[in-house]
Design a protein around this motif. Structure first.
Motif, short mmCIF file in Angstrom:
data_model
loop_
_atom_site.label_atom_id
_atom_site.label_comp_id
_atom_site.label_asym_id
_atom_site.label_seq_id
_atom_site.Cartn_x
_atom_site.Cartn_y
_atom_site.Cartn_z
N PRO B 256 34.58 24.87 45.49
CA PRO B 256 34.07 25.91 44.50
C PRO B 256 34.60 25.73 42.99
CG PRO B 256 35.41 26.68 46.15
CD PRO B 256 35.33 25.07 46.68
N PRO C 132 58.73 40.59 49.36
CA PRO C 132 59.27 39.77 49.16
C PRO C 132 59.09 39.21 47.72
CG PRO C 132 57.83 38.68 50.66
CD PRO C 132 57.58 40.22 50.40
N ARG C 133 59.91 39.39 46.57
CA ARG C 133 59.23 38.87 45.22
C ARG C 133 60.16 37.95 44.60
NH1 ARG C 133 55.48 42.43 43.20
NH2 ARG C 133 54.99 40.71 41.70
N GLN C 140 59.31 45.79 44.47
CA GLN C 140 59.93 45.41 45.87
C GLN C 140 59.19 46.06 46.89
OE1 GLN C 140 62.76 42.92 45.98
NE2 GLN C 140 62.24 42.74 43.60
N THR C 246 44.63 25.81 42.25
CA THR C 246 44.98 26.83 43.26
C THR C 246 46.36 27.19 43.31
OG1 THR C 246 44.48 25.38 44.84
CG2 THR C 246 42.62 26.91 44.56
N ARG C 277 40.72 35.12 43.28
CA ARG C 277 39.74 36.07 43.65
C ARG C 277 38.12 35.18 44.17
NH1 ARG C 277 38.99 40.28 39.92
NH2 ARG C 277 41.25 40.86 40.87
N LYS C 279 37.74 32.34 44.86
CA LYS C 279 37.86 31.41 46.24
C LYS C 279 38.05 32.10 47.51
CE LYS C 279 37.99 28.11 42.81
NZ LYS C 279 37.15 29.37 42.14
N PRO C 303 42.05 46.12 41.36
CA PRO C 303 43.03 45.04 41.40
C PRO C 303 43.57 44.88 40.13
CG PRO C 303 40.87 44.16 41.57
CD PRO C 303 40.70 45.77 41.61
N GLU C 304 42.93 45.22 38.89
CA GLU C 304 43.76 45.23 37.53
C GLU C 304 44.76 46.21 37.35
OE1 GLU C 304 40.95 46.30 38.21
OE2 GLU C 304 40.45 48.13 37.18
N ALA C 306 46.80 46.75 40.33
CA ALA C 306 47.48 46.32 41.39
C ALA C 306 48.97 46.17 41.06
CB ALA C 306 47.11 45.31 42.22
N LEU C 307 50.05 46.23 41.57
CA LEU C 307 51.32 46.15 41.55
C LEU C 307 51.90 44.74 41.92
CD1 LEU C 307 53.12 49.69 42.32
CD2 LEU C 307 52.49 48.72 39.99
N SER C 308 51.10 44.01 42.70
CA SER C 308 51.42 42.68 43.10
C SER C 308 50.11 42.16 43.42
CB SER C 308 52.21 42.89 44.41
OG SER C 308 52.44 41.82 45.15
N GLY C 310 47.56 41.15 42.22
CA GLY C 310 46.22 41.65 41.78
C GLY C 310 45.09 40.20 41.71
N PRO C 311 45.63 39.33 41.12
CA PRO C 311 44.64 38.15 40.79
C PRO C 311 43.83 37.72 42.14
CG PRO C 311 46.54 37.66 39.39
CD PRO C 311 46.71 38.92 40.50
N ASP D 49 53.37 41.87 33.70
CA ASP D 49 52.76 41.27 34.82
C ASP D 49 51.59 40.67 34.38
OD1 ASP D 49 51.44 40.49 37.15
OD2 ASP D 49 52.17 42.45 38.28
N GLY D 51 49.08 39.92 35.87
CA GLY D 51 48.01 40.82 36.66
C GLY D 51 47.39 41.86 36.15
N ALA D 52 47.93 42.35 35.07
CA ALA D 52 47.60 43.67 34.28
C ALA D 52 46.24 43.21 33.45
CB ALA D 52 48.71 44.25 33.40
N GLU D 54 44.60 39.55 33.71
CA GLU D 54 43.82 38.62 34.55
C GLU D 54 42.53 38.94 34.82
OE1 GLU D 54 46.83 35.05 36.04
OE2 GLU D 54 46.78 36.96 37.07
N ASN D 55 42.26 40.26 35.23
CA ASN D 55 41.10 40.58 35.87
C ASN D 55 40.29 41.46 34.89
OD1 ASN D 55 41.69 39.44 38.25
ND2 ASN D 55 43.50 41.26 38.58
N PHE D 191 65.41 37.34 50.22
CA PHE D 191 65.95 38.20 49.21
C PHE D 191 66.87 39.29 49.97
CE2 PHE D 191 61.55 36.45 47.87
CZ PHE D 191 62.24 35.64 46.82
N TYR D 223 68.81 37.09 41.56
CA TYR D 223 68.77 38.21 42.20
C TYR D 223 70.61 38.64 42.54
CZ TYR D 223 64.24 39.30 44.50
OH TYR D 223 63.16 39.67 44.59
#
Lengths: 337, 337, 337, 337
Positions: B256, C132-133, C140, C246, C277, C279, C303-304, C306-308, C310-311, D49, D51-52, D54-55, D191, D223
């Motif tokens: 893809p 786990p970040r 967290q 990826t 997303r 894929k 998703p835009e 999302a705190l974690s 998102g993509p 982030d 993610g904010a 990317e979408n 962590f 950490y």
């Protein structure tokens, strides 16, 4: 070779494998185990193809035991091979320091760099007339004109020349001008090129492929020796991994590993191995300390104008410093510069 | 392109970079930041070499922004390319099923397998006359005799022929007999071969190199298109990773991904991609489900006697079963067999 | 186990190895070969440490023959294990569709997504209360508050809950709220956590580590079974390779490979496996086609925000479409949704 | 941060992104290009982030520009950190030589090895009381009894002790006995353990994970610092790649790379890094030559009886030779032993 049977393999399965082994004129040695039977094979001179057994019923795995290479192996020749490139020995007590630009760009550039690396301590000159480039739109080298410039560099500096050959079509012309023909990482398994170079009367510098195992590197070298060219020098130049802080991951353990199982000399190329100018000095020291027979270093007096690989070329004054450090370090490993 | 400066870069450093950018006839757009300055570059038509800036004082990183390929890109051609191999379309609604032995071993073997894969549902035949082998002591293929056998297979079965070409010397003879020329993984960056194949009037099947990124695969294809050959089919055949339960790691996400950025068709080779007979069926299903334009499958009626890659060849009856499964699965992704 | 001797090993060397083998109460079976001797070992019940022989003089290599895992192995249990998560079977004819957000962010968010994935066809809910970040400065997770929200989601939607547990300290509280405890890729070899989870009376979802071999994955599962917890579900979520198109390389061959040697069910997580997303849909189809027992999908209605991760989260409507495609595809592999 | 738009992005798409950036209190700097627009972001103090953005429609890629770590960064502290382990400085001009067995097996074994490595030149002692083992059936260490033995070793030899801690439950007891707590490769992203160790008043030796990037290693260290423990020592111990001639691929370029961007000291572990006794000496020399702050070496006086990692442990006499070589080499890089 060892054949491991399934836990559920029947007596009949084992018998069939033994028959197949004996059918090839070899001896089979079944080893009954608590959970499964293994069958040792002896009597083979060359390599037996695992495929001959892998598909018989009840066979779980076929494990090759002897090494698949012969001529490159230390078992076939105990003492180290020393290759002479235009009179400069590679593989002996003296480290081979090869330096020069990634690509030959002009006579002025090539000769200028040649003088400076010779004065800085290089014993051999490197520079590309034919360049393998990922993109068709990148500078592809000067070709024959580049080879002629390299001959001029040799005249001016007295340094023998190493330059890359990309295909069978240009083997003759490259061999006419160069003292040593380099096979790049992307061509390590270009077997047509290897076979052709096996018939050339000039040394070959064979670089490890980007994802080649040491066994594959040695088998690629075996292609050259099998065709009659014993003047082969190997080169570790980094492999491709997930690590992203360098362009490649320089695998220095390859050096002592190759030296244990093969008699061929091995150089290290920290310029491609890291892809970063600031890493060339420390990794050059490490390469000599690990026992390499020499170094391949990209040097450019104006790297910001380099047509290829500028970011990893070091300046002539850094090269001089590098050779000074190597000179002090070499005696610890019984070498000199 | 974006140039990121060091946190410690001076105003003078920034000015020098801007000057260098403008010296190339481009526009520089400094973006002062809290900790560091970035400089956007616009006005470039082709690709600018990052090396032109990476070595200027104060520069931390140079980030390319536009894609380095053009002709293979979907931005240059919106609709999917459909390549015809001897009249069989690859890249359209119908899946291309390519099957045959790893190597042509004899006319009897090649024709027998040809009949059985045709009857099992194959639309194209594959078989190697020239084999790239890791060891110089392994079977290297029948050469021209193998090509002639392939022509016989086509005559007998009506299936167009795909076969590998290893070097520029044999491009003409392979092109004379084959309907499509395959470039193997080890030759993906054999740029001399690619350039030569760019001038051939036959389709080319280009396999992804063992450690090639998708960008490198597309740039290798770009070599072909740039020389005028637009009939290019890509092929995912597994990459080399640490994972040791299969011979290679089949990277199905490549399908893809390629389809989004390129208009070229892409096949999947689960035989090399796994190296294990028992994995060929499930991964074939997965390849079609992920959206591949077809499959490349190694089939042998006597795999235990195969001279090359026996362990990954499936039997003709397994191939028939495979095509049956694919036939039922294809409509879910809007395809047919 | 098989011990391969050096070509230069002496008779005395072989005798010493045989003595060492017999000293451990095992039988040694020397197999003299043309170039070197191999020694088969039998009589071992458990695993013999190769280290016991590798360092004896003349030993070249020690090759383990039997598999090091027992309880997870199909040799110990022929039929597939079906694990019940809050009444929903995983590993049977029906595919397990697990969906939900990467992280629980608020009751409103979690319940809203829960309703939509249930309506879209999910049978189980996933969402992280402990995250786990990579960076200490990233979000967290909500901790116990998040677990309480998950209980609310179950109440509202009827979906059993899978959530990650990060350490031994929180095993009890997570087990109190969750129907299944997830061990993330980074903790696959956190053996203290595995041992503790082996004593819990809740199913465990064990994700493959980023660079774990299948053998290591199965041995990690063996830790759980060895402590008494047989309700273990494995999960392929992509491995780390050089490929950069990826986030990870989804290794779908792991599915049929695991299914051949183990009786445990195995899911696929195409969200983490690709990190993109666009894929998730194609790789979900591929995962079912390859034979996976189910899917783990990240879904977020915004998703835009999302705190974690998102993509890689898909929208509820894409999830519905995904389940529809899976529903049509499942019968080809003898499954249903 | 830089946002790269699609070639097909509309003016409205760009406007929306700018709005989103400004909505977070940041400045947006659109850079219109020939083919596509990029948008620079400034004004962020911490990490934004990706993610904010990317979408959002029309966004092709989000490229982070500033480094995500702070406290470990050389930008936050210019001079090298020197960590004292029981009075022995790590990170200064003197190389830290840490030696000892993989696992503590008995007081006799541990003390005997301790005396011999001290006499051979070690400044610190290492030995495992808690062992992370791939298989649940392998020796798991002596636990508290092992810690007590380590305390005896310190008494007998005067060498400070480094030992591994596996989980939060045993942090206190390990900290009671050890002078430095080691976090193994498998726990680099545990962590919970890192956070707990951030509150301990003992130095921590943090090993790079098997497939961790340098950025991830530094963030794992972050950490520890973020919780208040600044006495952190990093350790390169090899990464997992396709290469199979060593157990791991030692990535020595990590050393100069870490030293450029971080102030923390970094050791090299050539024992785990190669997994082969015969490679420990050459790679130790290479590690010092590349600039490492010290070495971690496994030594066993009876490696063929070692309960763990025998094949990579060197003998005390080899260790003495190793230190002698290092002593001669160190001055070249401005160090001493």
């Amino acid at each position: 070779m060892l054949i491991v049977m399934d836990a559920a393999a029947t007596v009949e399965d084992v018998r069939r494998v033994v028959g197949a082994v004996e059918g090839l004129g070899l001896q089979a040695h079944p080893i009954p185990g608590a959970q499964r039977t293994a069958i040792g094979i002896t009597g083979n001179r060359g390599t037996v193809d695992p495929g001959a057994f892998e598909n018989l019923p009840g066979v779980s795995e076929v494990i090759p035991v002897s090494a698949p290479y012969k001529l490159v192996s230390r078992e076939s020749k105990r003492e180290n091979t020393v290759v002479s490139i235009g009179g400069v020995p590679v593989g002996g007590a003296r480290l081979a320091i090869v330096a020069g630009p990634c690509a030959v760009e002009s006579e002025e550039q090539a000769v200028e760099i040649g003088r400076r690396v010779r004065d800085g301590g290089a014993g051999l000159y490197r520079g590309g007339a034919y360049k393998p480039r990922t993109s068709p739109y990148s500078f592809q080298g000067l070709g024959v004109a580049g080879l002629k410039i390299l001959a001029r560099v040799r005249e001016e500096t007295g340094l023998p020349i190493i330059t890359e050959v990309l295909d069978t079509d240009t083997v003759d012309v490259v061999a006419e001008y160069a003292d040593c023909l380099q096979v790049g990482a992307r061509n390590m398994q270009n077997f047509s090129l290897l076979k052709r170079l096996g018939t050339v009367r000039k040394p070959v510098l064979l670089k490890r492929g980007m994802s080649a195992t040491i066994e594959e590197l040695l088998l690629a070298a075996e292609y050259l020796l099998a065709e009659g060219n014993y003047d082969v020098i190997l080169c570790e130049r980094g492999v491709r991994t997930f690590a992203d802080h360098t362009r490649n991951t320089l695998d220095l353990s390859a050096v002592p590993y190759v030296q244990r199982i093969s008699h061929l000399p091995i150089l290290v190329d920290p310029s491609h191995g890291t892809g970063k100018r600031s890493k060339v000095l420390p990794l050059s020291r490490a390469a000599v300390a690990v026992g390499a027979d020499g170094l391949l270093i990209e040097v450019h007096h104006e790297p910001e104008r380099a047509l290829s690989d500028g970011p990893q070329a070091i300046l002539p004054e850094m090269f001089r410093e590098l050779v000074d450090e190597i000179r002090r370090l070499a005696p610890v490993v019984g070498r000199s510069v």
